[in-house]
Design a protein around this motif. Sequence first.
Motif, PDB file in Angstrom:
ATOM      1  N   THR A  12     -78.519  61.283 111.442  1.00  0.00           N
ATOM      2  CA  THR A  12     -78.173  61.989 112.675  1.00  0.00           C
ATOM      3  C   THR A  12     -77.831  60.959 113.737  1.00  0.00           C
ATOM      4  O   THR A  12     -78.460  59.910 113.812  1.00  0.00           O
ATOM      5  CB  THR A  12     -79.336  62.876 113.160  1.00  0.00           C
ATOM      6  OG1 THR A  12     -79.682  63.798 112.127  1.00  0.00           O
ATOM      7  CG2 THR A  12     -78.964  63.655 114.411  1.00  0.00           C
ATOM      8  N   MET A  13     -76.825  61.242 114.554  1.00  0.00           N
ATOM      9  CA  MET A  13     -76.420  60.360 115.650  1.00  0.00           C
ATOM     10  C   MET A  13     -76.127  61.183 116.893  1.00  0.00           C
ATOM     11  O   MET A  13     -75.752  62.353 116.803  1.00  0.00           O
ATOM     12  CB  MET A  13     -75.155  59.588 115.283  1.00  0.00           C
ATOM     13  CG  MET A  13     -75.318  58.599 114.180  1.00  0.00           C
ATOM     14  SD  MET A  13     -73.829  57.595 114.066  1.00  0.00           S
ATOM     15  CE  MET A  13     -73.706  57.423 112.309  1.00  0.00           C
ATOM     16  N   LEU A  14     -76.252  60.545 118.027  1.00  0.00           N
ATOM     17  CA  LEU A  14     -75.817  61.123 119.295  1.00  0.00           C
ATOM     18  C   LEU A  14     -74.348  60.758 119.464  1.00  0.00           C
ATOM     19  O   LEU A  14     -73.944  59.630 119.170  1.00  0.00           O
ATOM     20  CB  LEU A  14     -76.632  60.549 120.452  1.00  0.00           C
ATOM     21  CG  LEU A  14     -78.145  60.728 120.366  1.00  0.00           C
ATOM     22  CD1 LEU A  14     -78.809  60.037 121.558  1.00  0.00           C
ATOM     23  CD2 LEU A  14     -78.530  62.175 120.304  1.00  0.00           C
ATOM     24  N   ILE A  15     -73.546  61.713 119.937  1.00  0.00           N
ATOM     25  CA  ILE A  15     -72.113  61.445 120.085  1.00  0.00           C
ATOM     26  C   ILE A  15     -71.567  62.036 121.379  1.00  0.00           C
ATOM     27  O   ILE A  15     -72.121  62.980 121.936  1.00  0.00           O
ATOM     28  CB  ILE A  15     -71.302  61.992 118.895  1.00  0.00           C
ATOM     29  CG1 ILE A  15     -71.411  63.516 118.794  1.00  0.00           C
ATOM     30  CG2 ILE A  15     -71.706  61.328 117.602  1.00  0.00           C
ATOM     31  CD1 ILE A  15     -70.442  64.128 117.799  1.00  0.00           C
ATOM     32  N   MET A  16     -70.459  61.448 121.825  1.00  0.00           N
ATOM     33  CA  MET A  16     -69.710  61.975 122.970  1.00  0.00           C
ATOM     34  C   MET A  16     -68.253  62.067 122.545  1.00  0.00           C
ATOM     35  O   MET A  16     -67.707  61.123 121.961  1.00  0.00           O
ATOM     36  CB  MET A  16     -69.860  61.044 124.178  1.00  0.00           C
ATOM     37  CG  MET A  16     -69.310  61.625 125.465  1.00  0.00           C
ATOM     38  SD  MET A  16     -69.429  60.489 126.884  1.00  0.00           S
ATOM     39  CE  MET A  16     -71.171  60.111 126.920  1.00  0.00           C
ATOM     40  N   VAL A  17     -67.644  63.209 122.825  1.00  0.00           N
ATOM     41  CA  VAL A  17     -66.252  63.465 122.442  1.00  0.00           C
ATOM     42  C   VAL A  17     -65.465  63.841 123.692  1.00  0.00           C
ATOM     43  O   VAL A  17     -65.932  64.624 124.518  1.00  0.00           O
ATOM     44  CB  VAL A  17     -66.176  64.616 121.404  1.00  0.00           C
ATOM     45  CG1 VAL A  17     -64.732  64.951 121.069  1.00  0.00           C
ATOM     46  CG2 VAL A  17     -66.962  64.267 120.145  1.00  0.00           C
ATOM     47  N   LYS A  18     -64.274  63.267 123.805  1.00  0.00           N
ATOM     48  CA  LYS A  18     -63.385  63.623 124.920  1.00  0.00           C
ATOM     49  C   LYS A  18     -61.944  63.480 124.444  1.00  0.00           C
ATOM     50  O   LYS A  18     -61.611  62.517 123.771  1.00  0.00           O
ATOM     51  CB  LYS A  18     -63.621  62.719 126.130  1.00  0.00           C
ATOM     52  CG  LYS A  18     -62.757  63.133 127.315  1.00  0.00           C
ATOM     53  CD  LYS A  18     -63.068  62.369 128.559  1.00  0.00           C
ATOM     54  CE  LYS A  18     -62.131  62.888 129.643  1.00  0.00           C
ATOM     55  NZ  LYS A  18     -62.303  62.220 130.888  1.00  0.00           N
ATOM     56  N   GLY A  19     -61.129  64.445 124.792  1.00  0.00           N
ATOM     57  CA  GLY A  19     -59.711  64.381 124.443  1.00  0.00           C
ATOM     58  C   GLY A  19     -59.453  64.332 122.954  1.00  0.00           C
ATOM     59  O   GLY A  19     -58.505  63.679 122.512  1.00  0.00           O
ATOM     60  N   GLY A  20     -60.294  64.987 122.178  1.00  0.00           N
ATOM     61  CA  GLY A  20     -60.091  65.032 120.745  1.00  0.00           C
ATOM     62  C   GLY A  20     -60.524  63.787 119.993  1.00  0.00           C
ATOM     63  O   GLY A  20     -60.213  63.635 118.820  1.00  0.00           O
ATOM     64  N   GLU A  21     -61.250  62.888 120.667  1.00  0.00           N
ATOM     65  CA  GLU A  21     -61.711  61.640 120.048  1.00  0.00           C
ATOM     66  C   GLU A  21     -63.192  61.425 120.314  1.00  0.00           C
ATOM     67  O   GLU A  21     -63.685  61.734 121.406  1.00  0.00           O
ATOM     68  CB  GLU A  21     -60.949  60.435 120.612  1.00  0.00           C
ATOM     69  CG  GLU A  21     -59.456  60.486 120.403  1.00  0.00           C
ATOM     70  CD  GLU A  21     -59.042  60.374 118.940  1.00  0.00           C
ATOM     71  OE1 GLU A  21     -59.750  59.691 118.167  1.00  0.00           O
ATOM     72  OE2 GLU A  21     -58.027  60.986 118.575  1.00  0.00           O
ATOM     73  N   VAL A  22     -63.887  60.874 119.328  1.00  0.00           N
ATOM     74  CA  VAL A  22     -65.270  60.445 119.536  1.00  0.00           C
ATOM     75  C   VAL A  22     -65.186  59.165 120.347  1.00  0.00           C
ATOM     76  O   VAL A  22     -64.612  58.167 119.902  1.00  0.00           O
ATOM     77  CB  VAL A  22     -66.000  60.207 118.197  1.00  0.00           C
ATOM     78  CG1 VAL A  22     -67.398  59.643 118.447  1.00  0.00           C
ATOM     79  CG2 VAL A  22     -66.079  61.495 117.395  1.00  0.00           C
ATOM     80  N   ILE A  23     -65.706  59.179 121.581  1.00  0.00           N
ATOM     81  CA  ILE A  23     -65.582  58.008 122.454  1.00  0.00           C
ATOM     82  C   ILE A  23     -66.839  57.141 122.474  1.00  0.00           C
ATOM     83  O   ILE A  23     -66.756  55.963 122.799  1.00  0.00           O
ATOM     84  CB  ILE A  23     -65.156  58.397 123.888  1.00  0.00           C
ATOM     85  CG1 ILE A  23     -66.154  59.356 124.532  1.00  0.00           C
ATOM     86  CG2 ILE A  23     -63.746  58.993 123.880  1.00  0.00           C
ATOM     87  CD1 ILE A  23     -65.892  59.628 126.016  1.00  0.00           C
ATOM     88  N   HIS A  24     -67.989  57.709 122.129  1.00  0.00           N
ATOM     89  CA  HIS A  24     -69.239  56.949 122.054  1.00  0.00           C
ATOM     90  C   HIS A  24     -70.138  57.591 121.010  1.00  0.00           C
ATOM     91  O   HIS A  24     -70.123  58.811 120.841  1.00  0.00           O
ATOM     92  CB  HIS A  24     -69.994  56.946 123.391  1.00  0.00           C
ATOM     93  CG  HIS A  24     -69.263  56.273 124.496  1.00  0.00           C
ATOM     94  ND1 HIS A  24     -69.117  54.915 124.569  1.00  0.00           N
ATOM     95  CD2 HIS A  24     -68.625  56.779 125.575  1.00  0.00           C
ATOM     96  CE1 HIS A  24     -68.419  54.607 125.651  1.00  0.00           C
ATOM     97  NE2 HIS A  24     -68.097  55.734 126.279  1.00  0.00           N
ATOM     98  N   PHE A  25     -70.936  56.760 120.357  1.00  0.00           N
ATOM     99  CA  PHE A  25     -71.967  57.281 119.453  1.00  0.00           C
ATOM    100  C   PHE A  25     -73.056  56.232 119.291  1.00  0.00           C
ATOM    101  O   PHE A  25     -72.831  55.043 119.529  1.00  0.00           O
ATOM    102  CB  PHE A  25     -71.383  57.683 118.091  1.00  0.00           C
ATOM    103  CG  PHE A  25     -70.866  56.536 117.271  1.00  0.00           C
ATOM    104  CD1 PHE A  25     -71.682  55.888 116.357  1.00  0.00           C
ATOM    105  CD2 PHE A  25     -69.559  56.111 117.411  1.00  0.00           C
ATOM    106  CE1 PHE A  25     -71.211  54.827 115.603  1.00  0.00           C
ATOM    107  CE2 PHE A  25     -69.065  55.056 116.659  1.00  0.00           C
ATOM    108  CZ  PHE A  25     -69.897  54.413 115.749  1.00  0.00           C
ATOM    109  N   THR A  26     -74.237  56.698 118.921  1.00  0.00           N
ATOM    110  CA  THR A  26     -75.353  55.802 118.627  1.00  0.00           C
ATOM    111  C   THR A  26     -76.264  56.457 117.592  1.00  0.00           C
ATOM    112  O   THR A  26     -76.502  57.661 117.662  1.00  0.00           O
ATOM    113  CB  THR A  26     -76.168  55.446 119.893  1.00  0.00           C
ATOM    114  OG1 THR A  26     -77.217  54.529 119.519  1.00  0.00           O
ATOM    115  CG2 THR A  26     -76.797  56.657 120.550  1.00  0.00           C
ATOM    116  N   PRO A  27     -76.780  55.649 116.681  1.00  0.00           N
ATOM    117  CA  PRO A  27     -77.774  56.177 115.755  1.00  0.00           C
ATOM    118  C   PRO A  27     -79.181  56.198 116.365  1.00  0.00           C
ATOM    119  O   PRO A  27     -80.127  56.641 115.735  1.00  0.00           O
ATOM    120  CB  PRO A  27     -77.698  55.206 114.570  1.00  0.00           C
ATOM    121  CG  PRO A  27     -77.252  53.926 115.179  1.00  0.00           C
ATOM    122  CD  PRO A  27     -76.353  54.314 116.320  1.00  0.00           C
ATOM    123  N   ASN A  28     -79.312  55.749 117.611  1.00  0.00           N
ATOM    124  CA  ASN A  28     -80.613  55.666 118.280  1.00  0.00           C
ATOM    125  C   ASN A  28     -81.081  57.057 118.701  1.00  0.00           C
ATOM    126  O   ASN A  28     -80.867  57.499 119.824  1.00  0.00           O
ATOM    127  CB  ASN A  28     -80.528  54.739 119.488  1.00  0.00           C
ATOM    128  CG  ASN A  28     -81.879  54.517 120.146  1.00  0.00           C
ATOM    129  OD1 ASN A  28     -82.870  55.142 119.782  1.00  0.00           O
ATOM    130  ND2 ASN A  28     -81.908  53.628 121.118  1.00  0.00           N
TER     131      ASN A  28
END
Length: 88
Positions: A12-28
């Motif tokens: 499982t990861m935390l993610i941020m999506v904007k404009g149809g792209e994953v812009i940030h993620f972390t496994p933390n």
Amino acid sequence: MSDKIKMRDGDTMLIMVKGGEVIHFTPNMSLPHSEFVKRTTGQLPTGAWVGSVSKLDGEVAAITSKHFFGYQLPAPPEVMEAVRRTFE
């Protein structure tokens, strides 16, 4: 050859999506969504989505952050498209 980020079942990861792209993620996963956003962008960018992505039984799925959106449901279709282009 795939340039997707490989996830193992149960990851499982935390993610941020904007404009149809994953812009940030972390496994933390010790971070709450609010701290993940604070550390990556300061505040949730306009039009961005934040949540979690998991791989269960070979399927990648994303869940919306209850903290930011007030509900915890599967990600909208456009977010799932970005997630599936990025993670496997």
